[in-house]
Design a protein around this motif. Structure first.
Motif, PDB file in Angstrom:
ATOM      1  N   ASN A  94       0.789  -1.235   0.000  1.00  0.00           N
ATOM      2  CA  ASN A  94       0.000   0.000   0.000  1.00  0.00           C
ATOM      3  C   ASN A  94       0.819   1.283   0.000  1.00  0.00           C
ATOM      4  OD1 ASN A  94      -2.652  -1.115  -0.011  1.00  0.00           O
ATOM      5  ND2 ASN A  94      -2.336  -1.713   2.106  1.00  0.00           N
ATOM      6  N   ASN A  95       2.087   1.215   0.407  1.00  0.00           N
ATOM      7  CA  ASN A  95       2.787   2.493   0.552  1.00  0.00           C
ATOM      8  C   ASN A  95       4.163   2.594  -0.089  1.00  0.00           C
ATOM      9  OD1 ASN A  95       4.621   1.319   2.306  1.00  0.00           O
ATOM     10  ND2 ASN A  95       3.714   2.171   4.141  1.00  0.00           N
ATOM     11  N   GLU A  96       4.615   1.571  -0.787  1.00  0.00           N
ATOM     12  CA  GLU A  96       5.956   1.683  -1.363  1.00  0.00           C
ATOM     13  C   GLU A  96       5.922   2.345  -2.737  1.00  0.00           C
ATOM     14  OE1 GLU A  96       6.510  -2.724  -3.407  1.00  0.00           O
ATOM     15  OE2 GLU A  96       7.538  -2.265  -1.563  1.00  0.00           O
ATOM     16  N   GLY A  97       7.037   2.961  -3.057  1.00  0.00           N
ATOM     17  CA  GLY A  97       7.190   3.594  -4.360  1.00  0.00           C
ATOM     18  C   GLY A  97       6.933   5.086  -4.329  1.00  0.00           C
ATOM     19  N   PHE A  98       7.348   5.728  -5.390  1.00  0.00           N
ATOM     20  CA  PHE A  98       7.140   7.171  -5.512  1.00  0.00           C
ATOM     21  C   PHE A  98       5.725   7.418  -6.007  1.00  0.00           C
ATOM     22  CE2 PHE A  98      11.700   6.619  -5.856  1.00  0.00           C
ATOM     23  CZ  PHE A  98      12.151   7.581  -4.970  1.00  0.00           C
ATOM     24  N   ILE A  99       4.921   8.051  -5.174  1.00  0.00           N
ATOM     25  CA  ILE A  99       3.528   8.334  -5.527  1.00  0.00           C
ATOM     26  C   ILE A  99       3.202   9.785  -5.178  1.00  0.00           C
ATOM     27  CG2 ILE A  99       2.725   5.946  -5.301  1.00  0.00           C
ATOM     28  CD1 ILE A  99       1.732   6.573  -2.528  1.00  0.00           C
ATOM     29  N   PRO A 100       2.219  10.363  -5.850  1.00  0.00           N
ATOM     30  CA  PRO A 100       1.828  11.741  -5.533  1.00  0.00           C
ATOM     31  C   PRO A 100       1.290  11.839  -4.102  1.00  0.00           C
ATOM     32  CG  PRO A 100       0.853  11.026  -7.605  1.00  0.00           C
ATOM     33  CD  PRO A 100       1.466   9.820  -6.979  1.00  0.00           C
ATOM     34  N   LYS A 101       1.537  12.968  -3.448  1.00  0.00           N
ATOM     35  CA  LYS A 101       1.064  13.161  -2.072  1.00  0.00           C
ATOM     36  C   LYS A 101      -0.438  12.940  -1.951  1.00  0.00           C
ATOM     37  CE  LYS A 101       4.649  16.105  -0.251  1.00  0.00           C
ATOM     38  NZ  LYS A 101       4.971  17.279   0.526  1.00  0.00           N
ATOM     39  N   SER A 102      -1.173  13.268  -2.984  1.00  0.00           N
ATOM     40  CA  SER A 102      -2.638  13.120  -2.936  1.00  0.00           C
ATOM     41  C   SER A 102      -3.073  11.653  -2.862  1.00  0.00           C
ATOM     42  CB  SER A 102      -3.283  13.781  -4.161  1.00  0.00           C
ATOM     43  OG  SER A 102      -2.826  13.147  -5.356  1.00  0.00           O
ATOM     44  N   LEU A 103      -2.191  10.731  -3.218  1.00  0.00           N
ATOM     45  CA  LEU A 103      -2.527   9.308  -3.187  1.00  0.00           C
ATOM     46  C   LEU A 103      -1.983   8.580  -1.952  1.00  0.00           C
ATOM     47  CD1 LEU A 103      -2.011   8.370  -6.951  1.00  0.00           C
ATOM     48  CD2 LEU A 103      -4.140   8.915  -5.754  1.00  0.00           C
ATOM     49  N   ILE A 104      -1.263   9.292  -1.098  1.00  0.00           N
ATOM     50  CA  ILE A 104      -0.731   8.679   0.124  1.00  0.00           C
ATOM     51  C   ILE A 104      -1.891   8.444   1.084  1.00  0.00           C
ATOM     52  CG2 ILE A 104       0.761   9.024   2.137  1.00  0.00           C
ATOM     53  CD1 ILE A 104       2.626  10.633   0.297  1.00  0.00           C
ATOM     54  N   LYS A 105      -2.012   7.206   1.546  1.00  0.00           N
ATOM     55  CA  LYS A 105      -3.111   6.822   2.437  1.00  0.00           C
ATOM     56  C   LYS A 105      -2.607   6.664   3.864  1.00  0.00           C
ATOM     57  CE  LYS A 105      -5.161   4.196  -1.308  1.00  0.00           C
ATOM     58  NZ  LYS A 105      -5.358   2.853  -1.837  1.00  0.00           N
ATOM     59  N   SER A 106      -3.339   7.206   4.813  1.00  0.00           N
ATOM     60  CA  SER A 106      -3.044   7.055   6.248  1.00  0.00           C
ATOM     61  C   SER A 106      -1.612   7.440   6.595  1.00  0.00           C
ATOM     62  CB  SER A 106      -3.334   5.617   6.690  1.00  0.00           C
ATOM     63  OG  SER A 106      -4.687   5.304   6.473  1.00  0.00           O
ATOM     64  N   ASN A 107      -1.100   8.462   5.925  1.00  0.00           N
ATOM     65  CA  ASN A 107       0.231   9.008   6.176  1.00  0.00           C
ATOM     66  C   ASN A 107       1.353   7.991   5.967  1.00  0.00           C
ATOM     67  OD1 ASN A 107       1.684  11.369   6.826  1.00  0.00           O
ATOM     68  ND2 ASN A 107       2.120  10.536   8.851  1.00  0.00           N
ATOM     69  N   ALA A 108       1.090   6.917   5.250  1.00  0.00           N
ATOM     70  CA  ALA A 108       2.085   5.869   5.044  1.00  0.00           C
ATOM     71  C   ALA A 108       2.718   6.002   3.668  1.00  0.00           C
ATOM     72  CB  ALA A 108       1.432   4.507   5.184  1.00  0.00           C
ATOM     73  N   HIS A 109       4.048   6.179   3.661  1.00  0.00           N
ATOM     74  CA  HIS A 109       4.736   6.303   2.389  1.00  0.00           C
ATOM     75  C   HIS A 109       6.170   5.815   2.546  1.00  0.00           C
ATOM     76  CE1 HIS A 109       6.222   8.933  -1.160  1.00  0.00           C
ATOM     77  NE2 HIS A 109       5.822   7.762  -1.583  1.00  0.00           N
ATOM     78  N   CYS A 110       6.567   4.936   1.689  1.00  0.00           N
ATOM     79  CA  CYS A 110       7.916   4.375   1.694  1.00  0.00           C
ATOM     80  C   CYS A 110       8.433   4.438   0.266  1.00  0.00           C
ATOM     81  CB  CYS A 110       7.875   2.936   2.216  1.00  0.00           C
ATOM     82  SG  CYS A 110       9.482   2.184   2.413  1.00  0.00           S
ATOM     83  N   PRO A 111       8.942   5.615  -0.151  1.00  0.00           N
ATOM     84  CA  PRO A 111       9.322   5.806  -1.547  1.00  0.00           C
ATOM     85  C   PRO A 111      10.349   4.797  -2.070  1.00  0.00           C
ATOM     86  CG  PRO A 111       9.397   7.879  -0.353  1.00  0.00           C
ATOM     87  CD  PRO A 111       9.160   6.807   0.659  1.00  0.00           C
ATOM     88  N   LEU A 112      11.384   4.529  -1.291  1.00  0.00           N
ATOM     89  CA  LEU A 112      12.437   3.630  -1.754  1.00  0.00           C
ATOM     90  C   LEU A 112      12.702   2.568  -0.670  1.00  0.00           C
ATOM     91  CD1 LEU A 112      14.382   2.976  -4.029  1.00  0.00           C
ATOM     92  CD2 LEU A 112      16.001   4.587  -3.026  1.00  0.00           C
ATOM     93  N   PRO A 113      11.947   1.464  -0.711  1.00  0.00           N
ATOM     94  CA  PRO A 113      12.070   0.455   0.353  1.00  0.00           C
ATOM     95  C   PRO A 113      13.384  -0.318   0.291  1.00  0.00           C
ATOM     96  CG  PRO A 113      10.475  -0.239  -1.294  1.00  0.00           C
ATOM     97  CD  PRO A 113      10.930   1.120  -1.689  1.00  0.00           C
ATOM     98  N   ILE A 114      13.904  -0.577   1.470  1.00  0.00           N
ATOM     99  CA  ILE A 114      15.099  -1.396   1.653  1.00  0.00           C
ATOM    100  C   ILE A 114      14.693  -2.561   2.550  1.00  0.00           C
ATOM    101  CG2 ILE A 114      17.431  -1.501   2.642  1.00  0.00           C
ATOM    102  CD1 ILE A 114      17.274   0.285   0.161  1.00  0.00           C
ATOM    103  N   MET A 115      15.132  -3.766   2.205  1.00  0.00           N
ATOM    104  CA  MET A 115      14.793  -4.949   2.993  1.00  0.00           C
ATOM    105  C   MET A 115      16.039  -5.449   3.717  1.00  0.00           C
ATOM    106  SD  MET A 115      12.256  -6.974   3.743  1.00  0.00           S
ATOM    107  CE  MET A 115      11.078  -6.577   2.458  1.00  0.00           C
ATOM    108  N   PHE A 116      15.941  -5.526   5.043  1.00  0.00           N
ATOM    109  CA  PHE A 116      16.987  -6.160   5.839  1.00  0.00           C
ATOM    110  C   PHE A 116      16.589  -7.608   6.053  1.00  0.00           C
ATOM    111  CE2 PHE A 116      17.591  -1.707   7.006  1.00  0.00           C
ATOM    112  CZ  PHE A 116      18.973  -1.591   7.017  1.00  0.00           C
TER     113      PHE A 116
END
Length: 139
Positions: A94-116
């Motif tokens: 629901n929140n990864e990737g570069f998306i417009p601010k208007s499409l961010i839901k519930s303040n969740a945004h992870c533009p460039l995810p890194i996995m440990f």
């Protein structure tokens, strides 16, 4: 100690049955994902902290969690670093990737995810570990 090792083996056996194909190695690992800004902070700090610790020390640069989910998560559980049994969660979807601010839901945004990726058995052998087979934000 022996009973803990048996419990780990039982959990891994159950997970191994769920994963197949390219996913078949997932049962040997635990996963933590975060935005690249937070990943740099984790690497610079040398450890993965709980949500509460990261906020208190002002080390969380980007909050990629859904505020609705976090608000339903008991405070106690925010004192632990969250790891997942698979590298794919609804939060990521629901929140990864570069998306417009208007499409961010519930303040969740992870533009460039890194996995440990962590060794399952080493993590589970640590003291004071807790785990759940469900969502911490639900009863």
């Amino acid at each position: 100690m022996q009973s803990k090792k048996i419990a780990i083996q039982q959990i891994q056996k159950k997970l191994r049955q769920q994963f197949n194909g390219a996913q078949r190695w997932w049962y040997t690992s635990l996963f933590h994902f975060t935005n690249i800004d937070n990943a740099v902070s984790i690497l610079n700090n040398g450890k993965l902290l709980s949500r509460n610790q990261a906020l208190q020390l002002e080390l969380m640069k980007n909050d990629n969690a859904n505020c609705d989910v976090i608000s339903k998560t008991p405070y106690e559980y925010k004192n632990y670093a969250r790891l997942y049994f698979a590298p794919s969660t609804p939060t990521q979807y629901n929140n990864e990737g570069f998306i417009p601010k208007s499409l961010i839901k519930s303040n969740a945004h992870c533009p460039l995810p890194i996995m440990f990726v962590f060794n399952f058995q080493k993590v589970f052998m640590r003291e004071k570990i807790k785990f759940t087979d469900g969502n911490l934000a639900t009863t």
